[in-house]
Design a protein around this motif. Structure first.
Motif, mmCIF file in Angstrom:
data_model
loop_
_atom_site.group_PDB
_atom_site.id
_atom_site.type_symbol
_atom_site.label_atom_id
_atom_site.label_comp_id
_atom_site.label_asym_id
_atom_site.label_seq_id
_atom_site.Cartn_x
_atom_site.Cartn_y
_atom_site.Cartn_z
ATOM 1 N N SER A 146 40.701 15.974 25.156
ATOM 2 C CA SER A 146 41.646 15.815 26.273
ATOM 3 C C SER A 146 42.307 14.448 26.265
ATOM 4 O O SER A 146 42.261 13.711 27.249
ATOM 5 C CB SER A 146 40.920 16.040 27.608
ATOM 6 O OG SER A 146 40.389 17.332 27.704
ATOM 7 N N PRO A 147 42.942 14.067 25.170
ATOM 8 C CA PRO A 147 43.417 12.681 25.035
ATOM 9 C C PRO A 147 44.604 12.354 25.924
ATOM 10 O O PRO A 147 45.522 13.158 26.102
ATOM 11 C CB PRO A 147 43.795 12.601 23.552
ATOM 12 C CG PRO A 147 44.143 14.000 23.171
ATOM 13 C CD PRO A 147 43.214 14.870 23.957
ATOM 14 N N LEU B 164 42.069 20.107 23.994
ATOM 15 C CA LEU B 164 42.434 19.956 25.404
ATOM 16 C C LEU B 164 42.172 21.267 26.106
ATOM 17 O O LEU B 164 41.933 22.305 25.449
ATOM 18 C CB LEU B 164 43.900 19.563 25.571
ATOM 19 C CG LEU B 164 44.965 20.655 25.378
ATOM 20 C CD1 LEU B 164 46.222 20.299 26.176
ATOM 21 C CD2 LEU B 164 45.307 20.830 23.910
ATOM 22 N N GLY B 165 42.215 21.237 27.449
ATOM 23 C CA GLY B 165 42.055 22.443 28.250
ATOM 24 C C GLY B 165 43.397 22.923 28.777
ATOM 25 O O GLY B 165 44.304 22.120 29.039
ATOM 26 N N THR C 70 49.545 18.549 34.635
ATOM 27 C CA THR C 70 50.453 17.588 34.019
ATOM 28 C C THR C 70 49.720 16.329 33.551
ATOM 29 O O THR C 70 50.332 15.442 32.961
ATOM 30 C CB THR C 70 51.565 17.185 35.006
ATOM 31 O OG1 THR C 70 50.977 16.792 36.261
ATOM 32 C CG2 THR C 70 52.519 18.349 35.243
ATOM 33 N N LEU C 71 48.413 16.250 33.820
ATOM 34 C CA LEU C 71 47.647 15.089 33.361
ATOM 35 C C LEU C 71 47.582 15.058 31.842
ATOM 36 O O LEU C 71 47.825 14.022 31.202
ATOM 37 C CB LEU C 71 46.231 15.122 33.951
ATOM 38 C CG LEU C 71 45.315 13.967 33.556
ATOM 39 C CD1 LEU C 71 45.879 12.635 34.026
ATOM 40 C CD2 LEU C 71 43.908 14.184 34.114
ATOM 41 N N ILE C 72 47.249 16.196 31.235
ATOM 42 C CA ILE C 72 47.222 16.338 29.783
ATOM 43 C C ILE C 72 48.001 17.605 29.446
ATOM 44 O O ILE C 72 47.539 18.718 29.723
ATOM 45 C CB ILE C 72 45.784 16.448 29.240
ATOM 46 C CG1 ILE C 72 44.893 15.319 29.782
ATOM 47 C CG2 ILE C 72 45.807 16.466 27.711
ATOM 48 C CD1 ILE C 72 45.262 13.938 29.292
ATOM 49 N N LEU C 73 49.178 17.453 28.862
ATOM 50 C CA LEU C 73 50.017 18.601 28.534
ATOM 51 C C LEU C 73 49.848 18.999 27.070
ATOM 52 O O LEU C 73 49.767 18.141 26.183
ATOM 53 C CB LEU C 73 51.486 18.288 28.807
ATOM 54 C CG LEU C 73 51.895 18.220 30.285
ATOM 55 C CD1 LEU C 73 53.320 17.688 30.416
ATOM 56 C CD2 LEU C 73 51.788 19.592 30.944
ATOM 57 N N THR D 100 39.395 22.461 32.006
ATOM 58 C CA THR D 100 39.974 21.502 32.937
ATOM 59 C C THR D 100 39.665 20.087 32.452
ATOM 60 O O THR D 100 39.056 19.897 31.407
ATOM 61 C CB THR D 100 39.411 21.703 34.353
ATOM 62 O OG1 THR D 100 38.014 21.341 34.365
ATOM 63 C CG2 THR D 100 39.545 23.154 34.797
ATOM 64 N N HIS D 101 40.066 19.109 33.233
ATOM 65 C CA HIS D 101 39.835 17.707 32.863
ATOM 66 C C HIS D 101 38.548 17.239 33.544
ATOM 67 O O HIS D 101 38.571 16.501 34.525
ATOM 68 C CB HIS D 101 41.029 16.859 33.295
ATOM 69 C CG HIS D 101 41.123 15.538 32.598
ATOM 70 N ND1 HIS D 101 41.615 15.418 31.313
ATOM 71 C CD2 HIS D 101 40.782 14.283 32.983
ATOM 72 C CE1 HIS D 101 41.588 14.142 30.951
ATOM 73 N NE2 HIS D 101 41.077 13.428 31.952
ATOM 74 N N SER D 102 37.419 17.672 33.007
ATOM 75 C CA SER D 102 36.154 17.403 33.676
ATOM 76 C C SER D 102 35.015 17.373 32.676
ATOM 77 O O SER D 102 35.054 18.053 31.639
ATOM 78 C CB SER D 102 35.878 18.495 34.723
ATOM 79 O OG SER D 102 34.555 18.436 35.192
ATOM 80 N N GLU D 103 33.973 16.601 33.006
ATOM 81 C CA GLU D 103 32.789 16.530 32.152
ATOM 82 C C GLU D 103 32.175 17.902 31.906
ATOM 83 O O GLU D 103 31.649 18.166 30.824
ATOM 84 C CB GLU D 103 31.739 15.598 32.777
ATOM 85 C CG GLU D 103 32.032 14.124 32.655
ATOM 86 C CD GLU D 103 33.049 13.618 33.661
ATOM 87 O OE1 GLU D 103 33.492 12.467 33.536
ATOM 88 O OE2 GLU D 103 33.432 14.401 34.573
#
Length: 447
Positions: free
Chosen positions: A173-174, A206-207, A212-215, A246-249
């Motif tokens: 998720s860079p 990525l997820g 819009t955080l990581i597209l 998602t953007h999560s651990e």
């Protein structure tokens, strides 16, 4: 009885380059205490306080559990894992390199880049210390780095700058672009290399639900630039677009076995193949790309960067080897792809035009006991609706098909709660213009 793995904590490790102290978390594999002459590859991981233990949100990567399971099942060699704690408010500075293309002046927070100093801390202070204390295998072929979000950005930069030390990279998720969620203004946060450096393994993922955080387009842009340098796709360089990530651990934990297998293990044999992605493309409008996912008997998953596609009606649609859809005329056609003796098909409809963005009106009704001046957030800040009591609103454009998993929260840390008092997680996907009206029944105060 075979011994168990162990976790060690090294407190307050000092860096002269950064003039600060941080904790280190070290995983020693099951055989470490039994085989005193054996040496082990090393994986360095950023945000180390979250990889074995829960983060502020209650989730952990549980990297030790995944490593134990892969080793126990004979899928991965035993490795040492070093978790490097971040420094909280200094995290963004330390994870940002001052390089050409890195537009940190337009980042969402004020950045004073210390990436080069953080890099020196790792290469000149931390690594010699770990090598002196533990039985490590030295050399880039035995040394890897992993990180997520800004940790993925700094992994990319350090790895590409120091292939003499790191031969394997896992980039999750860079944070390659800063995207303003309201204006959608983009500020690039990565440097482009013009020559291939000797990295044997690169993992990038990525997820699909990182909003819009990581597209996807940004992560794929960097991935394709690496393919252009000569890294062999689906071999040296592996990519994965997680359809529900998602953007999560918790989501990094769910898929971290795959980068571990790519760097240190055996992927096994493909057992399942599917074609994911949108079911409609426009002759005019945003570009679309299929997501062909191969699953292996080891649990390894990847999205093919290159594949052979065949459209039933090539006048309606063509598919390039990178999965890009090239619409020809309106209509429907089946598309088929194959991999490892497996095949998958998907029907795609081609429309005359698709909009680049979706117009969204978001309204949130809150309980009457909500503090009068409370700041409210979804994935963007909300403002009080002057026309209605106890209501907040925002109007914005969202990239077509962007997907968000989010919570309604207040600036003081309280989040929307259900009748049982548990935090409520919501989902939104930008498929058409519309109005989204939500009601918060109660708040859950921060712990």
């Amino acid at each position: 009885m075979k011994s168990l793995s162990s976790l060690l904590k090294i407190e307050q490790f000092y860096s002269a380059f950064l003039n600060n102290r941080r904790d280190l978390f070290v995983y020693l594999p099951p055989g470490y205490s039994e085989e005193s002459d054996r040496r082990y590859p090393v994986l360095y991981v950023h945000d180390g306080q979250n990889i074995f233990h829960p983060a502020f949100n209650g989730y952990s990567w549980n990297l030790h559990e995944t490593a134990d399971e892969l080793v126990q099942n004979g899928l991965m060699e035993e490795i040492i894992i070093v978790g490097i704690a971040n420094m909280g408010m200094q995290r963004s500075d330390e994870f940002t390199h001052e390089l050409e293309g890195v537009d940190y002046l337009r980042d969402k927070v004020e950045i004073r880049p210390k990436g080069q100093l953080y890099e020196q801390f790792i290469t000149d202070e931390l690594m010699p210390y770990i090598d002196s204390l533990f039985r490590t295998k030295k050399g880039p072929e035995h040394t890897a780095m992993m990180g997520s979000s800004r940790g993925g950005q700094v992994t990319y930069h350090i790895g590409m700058r120091r292939p003499d030390l790191f031969g394997k990279l896992a980039i999750l998720s860079p944070y390659f672009y800063c995207v303003d969620p309201v204006t959608l203004e983009e500020a690039r946060q990565y440097h482009t290399w013009t020559d291939k450096v000797p990295l044997s393994r690169i993992w990038i993922d990525l997820g699909r639900r990182e909003g819009t955080l990581i597209l996807e387009k940004h992560v794929r842009e960097v991935t394709e630039s690496l393919v252009g340098l000569g890294y062999k796709p689906d071999d040296e360089l592996v990519y994965y677009l997680d359809p529900t990530g998602t953007h999560s651990e918790k989501d990094w934990a769910a898929r971290v076995a795959s980068p571990l297998l790519h760097m240190f293990g055996n992927k096994g044999t493909p057992v399942k193949f599917s074609l994911e992605g949108e079911e409609i493309a426009g002759i005019r409008g945003p570009g679309m790309r299929l997501n062909p996912i191969a699953e292996f008997d080891s649990g390894f998953k990847m999205s093919l960067l290159r594949a052979d596609y065949a459209a039933e009606d090539g006048t309606i649609l063509e598919v390039l080897e990178d999965g890009t859809l090239v619409p020809g005329r309106e209509g429907k056609t089946a598309v088929e792809a194959s991999f490892g003796g497996l095949s998958a098909a998907r029907t795609i409809r081609v429309a005359e035009e698709l909009k680049e963005h979706v117009a969204l009106e978001l309204f949130v009704h809150v309980p009457a006991d909500t503090p009068e001046n409370a700041a409210l957030y979804s994935w963007v800040p909300l403002r009080k609706d002057a026309s209605k009591p106890h209501a907040y609103t925002v109007r914005l454009d969202v990239p077509l098909n962007a997907a968000f998993e989010y919570r309604i929260s207040r600036g003081d840390g309280a989040v929307e709660a259900d009748q049982a008092g548990q935090a409520v997680t919501r989902f939104y996907k930008a498929e058409a213009d519309g109005r989204l009206e939500l009601t918060v029944r109660s708040w859950k105060s921060p712990q």
